[in-house]
Design an enzyme around this catalytic site. Sequence first.
Site, PDB file in Angstrom:
ATOM      1  N   TYR A 172      -3.555  -0.297  10.008  1.00 17.78           N
ATOM      2  CA  TYR A 172      -3.032  -0.479   8.467  1.00 17.78           C
ATOM      3  C   TYR A 172      -2.497   0.961   8.208  1.00 17.78           C
ATOM      4  CZ  TYR A 172      -3.446  -1.106   3.478  1.00 17.78           C
ATOM      5  OH  TYR A 172      -2.899  -1.145   2.116  1.00 17.78           O
TER       6      TYR A 172
ATOM      7  N   ALA B 192      -1.323   3.527  10.061  1.00 18.62           N
ATOM      8  CA  ALA B 192       0.167   3.572  10.737  1.00 18.62           C
ATOM      9  C   ALA B 192       1.106   2.967  10.005  1.00 18.62           C
ATOM     10  CB  ALA B 192      -0.516   3.280  12.108  1.00 18.62           C
ATOM     11  N   SER B 193       0.868   1.560   9.855  1.00 18.40           N
ATOM     12  CA  SER B 193       1.810   0.686   9.042  1.00 18.40           C
ATOM     13  C   SER B 193       2.320   1.110   8.069  1.00 18.40           C
ATOM     14  CB  SER B 193       1.263  -0.707   9.085  1.00 18.40           C
ATOM     15  OG  SER B 193       0.450  -0.816   8.144  1.00 18.40           O
TER      16      SER B 193
ATOM     17  N   ILE C 161      -7.568  -0.326  -5.209  1.00 24.82           N
ATOM     18  CA  ILE C 161      -7.221  -1.338  -6.034  1.00 24.82           C
ATOM     19  C   ILE C 161      -8.320  -2.563  -6.111  1.00 24.82           C
ATOM     20  CG2 ILE C 161      -5.484  -2.647  -7.364  1.00 24.82           C
ATOM     21  CD1 ILE C 161      -5.172   0.507  -7.399  1.00 24.82           C
TER      22      ILE C 161
END
Length: 265
Positions: free
Chosen positions: A159, A161-162, A192
């Site tokens: 996540y 890295a993306s 959030i």
Amino acid sequence: MSTGPRLQGKTAIITGAASGIGAATATLFAEHGASLVLADVVEEALAAVAAQAEEKGAKVVYKTTDVSDEEQVKALVDLALDTYGQIDVLCNNAGITGDFTDMNSEDQENWKRVLAVNLIGPVLLTKYAAPYMKDRGCGSIVNTASVAGIRAGAGSNAYSASKAALINFTKTAACDLGSFNVRVNAVCPGLIETGMTKMVFDYARDAGKEAKLGSRCEMKRYGLPHEIAFAILFLACDESSYVTGQHLAVDGGNTASLNLPGMKF
């Protein structure tokens, strides 16, 4: 605050619109006069958000779409053009967290899926929507990245890295499209409360640790979807006409300091 609707006469595509930040953005855009094209993989929830936006007076069409599938992305863009004849705003909001694993148990399929949705999805949407913006000489693309793309510790390896890659793509796309008056920016939400983070919030509440949610932020609280939606609205509308290639952290100050134990006086 602006004195009138900030997206009047504009058409916006919003992916990941069925819940969380995407749903809040759809509602806010509807209130500000935008015509909407909403996309998600969860059809029933997507239809409900579309109905809410229509109640605000917006024109709305929606389509179940896997943003990692190029043909489905092209069909979504075609829907926008066939319905409204223009695309003014593209909000690449769809995203997934993937599995939380350590480096010794990394699953290649998890990496491929996370990168496909979080990175390739925005690349494909930009590929098909940007040419129409270029032809009209205006447009705004807003990518939903994350503080996980700025600093470690806010998400899994895949996540994070993306989202780091999405921030960099935001900058390179802004350079490619700037001379055509097409702006590309990213918002980087902190913690959030959304469907994506439900597991974190449920765990904290069940363990009696809700007060610790957002404690790493300088504002000492977590955020809500509408607080991100307002940042997206600013970057989408003409008020940010000289802003491009930027990533805006909306994180209660999480990335403002090291926030290490023993460093506060």
